[in-house]
Each structure stands twice: as C-alpha cells, then as structure tokens.
Design a protein around this motif. Sequence first.
Motif, PDB file in Angstrom:
ATOM      1  N   UNK A 394       0.830  -1.244  -0.143  1.00 57.05           N
ATOM      2  CA  UNK A 394       0.010  -0.042   0.158  1.00 57.05           C
ATOM      3  C   UNK A 394       1.025   1.221   0.085  1.00 57.05           C
ATOM      4  N   UNK A 395       0.449   2.170  -0.981  1.00 58.05           N
ATOM      5  CA  UNK A 395       1.196   3.569  -1.059  1.00 58.05           C
ATOM      6  C   UNK A 395       0.772   4.331  -0.229  1.00 58.05           C
ATOM      7  N   UNK A 396      -0.360   4.439   0.097  1.00 60.42           N
ATOM      8  CA  UNK A 396      -1.223   5.345   0.679  1.00 60.42           C
ATOM      9  C   UNK A 396      -1.048   5.443   2.362  1.00 60.42           C
ATOM     10  N   UNK A 401       4.668  -2.193   5.024  1.00 59.06           N
ATOM     11  CA  UNK A 401       5.573  -3.394   4.430  1.00 59.06           C
ATOM     12  C   UNK A 401       5.266  -3.973   3.226  1.00 59.06           C
ATOM     13  N   UNK A 402       6.052  -4.445   2.321  1.00 58.49           N
ATOM     14  CA  UNK A 402       5.797  -5.044   1.166  1.00 58.49           C
ATOM     15  C   UNK A 402       5.410  -6.461   1.243  1.00 58.49           C
ATOM     16  N   UNK A 424      -7.071  -5.000   1.458  1.00 56.38           N
ATOM     17  CA  UNK A 424      -7.593  -3.925   2.256  1.00 56.38           C
ATOM     18  C   UNK A 424      -7.900  -2.766   1.268  1.00 56.38           C
ATOM     19  N   UNK A 425      -8.879  -1.935   1.632  1.00 54.40           N
ATOM     20  CA  UNK A 425      -9.125  -0.849   0.773  1.00 54.40           C
ATOM     21  C   UNK A 425      -7.863   0.174   0.710  1.00 54.40           C
ATOM     22  N   UNK A 426      -7.364   0.789  -0.339  1.00 54.60           N
ATOM     23  CA  UNK A 426      -6.373   1.441  -0.455  1.00 54.60           C
ATOM     24  C   UNK A 426      -5.423   1.483  -2.094  1.00 54.60           C
ATOM     25  N   UNK A 427      -4.741   2.391  -2.059  1.00 49.41           N
ATOM     26  CA  UNK A 427      -3.914   2.406  -3.203  1.00 49.41           C
ATOM     27  C   UNK A 427      -2.651   1.416  -3.158  1.00 49.41           C
ATOM     28  N   UNK A 428      -2.294   0.592  -4.292  1.00 51.57           N
ATOM     29  CA  UNK A 428      -1.309  -0.389  -4.104  1.00 51.57           C
ATOM     30  C   UNK A 428      -0.506  -0.259  -5.244  1.00 51.57           C
ATOM     31  N   UNK A 429       0.960  -0.468  -4.869  1.00 48.52           N
ATOM     32  CA  UNK A 429       1.783  -0.505  -6.178  1.00 48.52           C
ATOM     33  C   UNK A 429       2.269  -1.917  -6.174  1.00 48.52           C
ATOM     34  N   UNK A 430       2.746  -2.277  -7.419  1.00 47.28           N
ATOM     35  CA  UNK A 430       2.929  -3.933  -7.889  1.00 47.28           C
ATOM     36  C   UNK A 430       4.270  -3.855  -8.606  1.00 47.28           C
ATOM     37  N   UNK A 431       4.841  -4.852  -8.384  1.00 46.20           N
ATOM     38  CA  UNK A 431       6.216  -5.253  -9.531  1.00 46.20           C
ATOM     39  C   UNK A 431       6.570  -6.611  -9.326  1.00 46.20           C
TER      40      UNK A 431
END
Length: 431
Positions: A394-396, A401-402, A424-431
């Motif tokens: 989560x980036x927000x 922790x990733x 969970x609700x929110x903004x995620x970054x993925x790689x």
Amino acid sequence: PNEIKTLANLTNIPSNFSQLDVYANGDQSACEYIDLKFTVSVNVVNATLKWDLLQLQNNDVYIGFTVYYTENRKGNISTFNSKIACSEGGWESHFTSNNSIFLVNLKPFTRYAYYIKTYQSSMLSTQTPVHNFTTLPSEPEEPANLEVTAIDDQTLNLTWSKPNRINGILSHYQLYVVEEPDIDIQRERDYCLHSRTEEGDKIDDRDEQIEKEKADSANRNRLIEKCTCLNKNELVTEEEVSFLSMDVHLPICDLQSQSKFGFDHCKHLLYEPLTLIESKSAVISVEKRSKLTHNTVKKARNSYKPIHIDANLTKYKLKKLKHFTMYVLYFSACNEGNMCGPVRQSFARTKKQLNADDISSVTTKVENSNALVEWVEPRRPNGVVVAYNIEYKKVDVEHSKPRVECLSRNKQSATKRLSLANLLPGTYAVR
C-alpha cells in the motif's frame, strides 16, 4: 695393411689389430665410396629401403650392411659434408644381412638423411654417399592453449597456439559451434517451495566452476613442466588396473587425456572414434581423422557447416551469438589434403543482455477487494525462468511493509497472472 703396421711400429702403438681394422677406417668411415641404386617406399611413420648390389670380384661376397639414418630438417647433411656424415652423433643404425631394411617409428613429414656401409668377405668396407627421403604428412596435433572467453552478450573470443607438432603443411583451423540449450528444470523443482540459497548458488554457478577448472588446468601444466620423470618402480603396473575395460577407462585419465598410472590408457582417444556427442542441436563425432562417416553425423554436418579459420591466425571472434547462451566448441587443426587432427573441446557462455529480463507489460484488474495482476514474460530472458516474485504494498499508508507472492513458471502460456484476494481498501503498487 702393411702401411698401417709400419705406422704402428714407428709410433710404438701396439699392433694387435684385427683383420677388419686394417681394411677399414674404424667404425666411422669406410676406405672406399660406392653409389648404389636405391628404391625408397615411404609411409607416414616408416620407410622401406632397397638397394641393388654391385658385382664383386675374386669370389668376394657381401657379409652385411649397416644402415645409418638421422633427421635432416635443415637439409645440410650431404655427400660433401663428410664430417657430419661420418660422425655417430644423432645417427641411428641398424645392421642387416639383406639388401633391404624396414625403418619404423619415424616422424611424419620429416626429411631423413641416410647412407649405407657394406661389409665384404675380403674385409673390405665401402660406404655410399648420403641420400635423403621424406616421410608422408599426417594429421597435426590439436591446437594448444585453447581459451574461450565471453566479451559481451553476443561475442566469444578464442585464442590458441599452433599445434606442437604440425606433421605437414598447416592449411586452416576447423571450428564447429553447437548451441547447448539450458535444461528446463521447472518440472523437477518448485522454486517457490525450494528457492535458491547462497550455498546452492555457489554450486550452481557454472562460470565459477569453469574458471576454477581453467585455473586447475593451468596449475597442473606448470607442475608438469617442472617435474622430472617418475621412477618406474613407483608407478602402478598395468596389471594392477587390468580390470578396467575400454568403456570405463576414463576415471584414470586427467583433463589432458594423460594416464595417471605411468602408461597411456588414454592414448587411443587420439586415434579411435569416440562415442558420438549428442545434443538437441547437433551430433558431432570427435575422432582423430575428422571424416564424419556416421549417417546421423553426416546429416548434422550438412546442417552445421564448420568455420574455416586462416592457418596464420591464433585468435578469432565468434560474433552475432545469442545472449547468455552456452556454446560448445569443437576446434581442430587441418593440414593440406583436409587432414584434420584431434578435436579440442571447449565451452563458454555469452554474457547477460542488459534489460533482457525486464517485464515491460504489467496490467491489473480490480474487482471489489480482489485484484488480478497479469504480465507478459520476457521474450528472450537471460537463462531459464523458473519462478516469478510479485511484490505489492500500500502506497497510501506510511511505512507499509511490502508483501511478496511467488508463482512457479507455467510453460503453457506466455501470459502470467496472479490473483490477490481480500485486499484492504487503498492504493497499491505492484512489481
């Protein structure tokens, strides 16, 4: 003979000469020179000399003949060089009662000087002028000091030295290049459950193994140059290892195909065809004479033409290869007449290509608290892909922790996907 005895009396030299002594100049040169008609038949490592006999007088007969021969590479031993011709230094000699002789264990493509001394019943000794013959050429030995190193992701650099014995006129070097595909072990091991470890990497790293083998080989060569001949009494006898068959002799041979037991069980590797080396790419026959006669080998030879390299070169660059790919090289020297010597085998891997492992296309589909991550695997990665690690966080939320999910590679499709559930609700970054 009377003059010799007179000289002995004047010089107080004991005159207990034999009959042969007073009719010849000792064992170095005869008193008289004759020229016989010779017929010479040569092979690679042997020669047959025949000569016509002259008619003798006064019921004299030939008792025997001594044939002298030696290498004459510079060609400076001639009938006019009597000091060389009459010295025994470097000359081999054989006595025969016949007017012919078979000389063996000669060197290929080598000029030999020879002459004959005759012995007659009258105690007269005669000598012929020096003549020459040259043995036939043969295959050269393998190129020495072959090293193959990767320059970049598409180029391998070869360096070598000329064969120690060429045995003819070197015309070119012959190189077969066979791509050795990496073994796809995805089915044999789940890298998500059994991931790579630091200790395992040390074992699996072939580049390190190759460098170690090269270093060991160089150290062994330096030791061989320094060491002297072993005491034969200390060597293992052939009877002690006679149980070894031709199929299992290899364990007693080192990397230079030399026996560790004081006798050369490995010698036949240079002369007899070896077991065919088969791969998915080609079939190559490694044998002393590079005459590929097996049907499958002929087919492979038609598909994979050898690279001919100029005989004056001692380095060569293989270009336009595939990145991070293992190549097996079969390298040999060839003399005129397409007589190719034993094959020297080496292998090397090209370097990794920058960005070849990058995943450029990643898409996500979100439905409620679930997300579907999809990507297209690299077209030509550096090696075999065994698993993917998908990292998301989560980036927000500060200090989030990733989390990492592992997906074993599925060979059935180039498009990969992983479902992330109950997020969970929110903004995620993925790689």
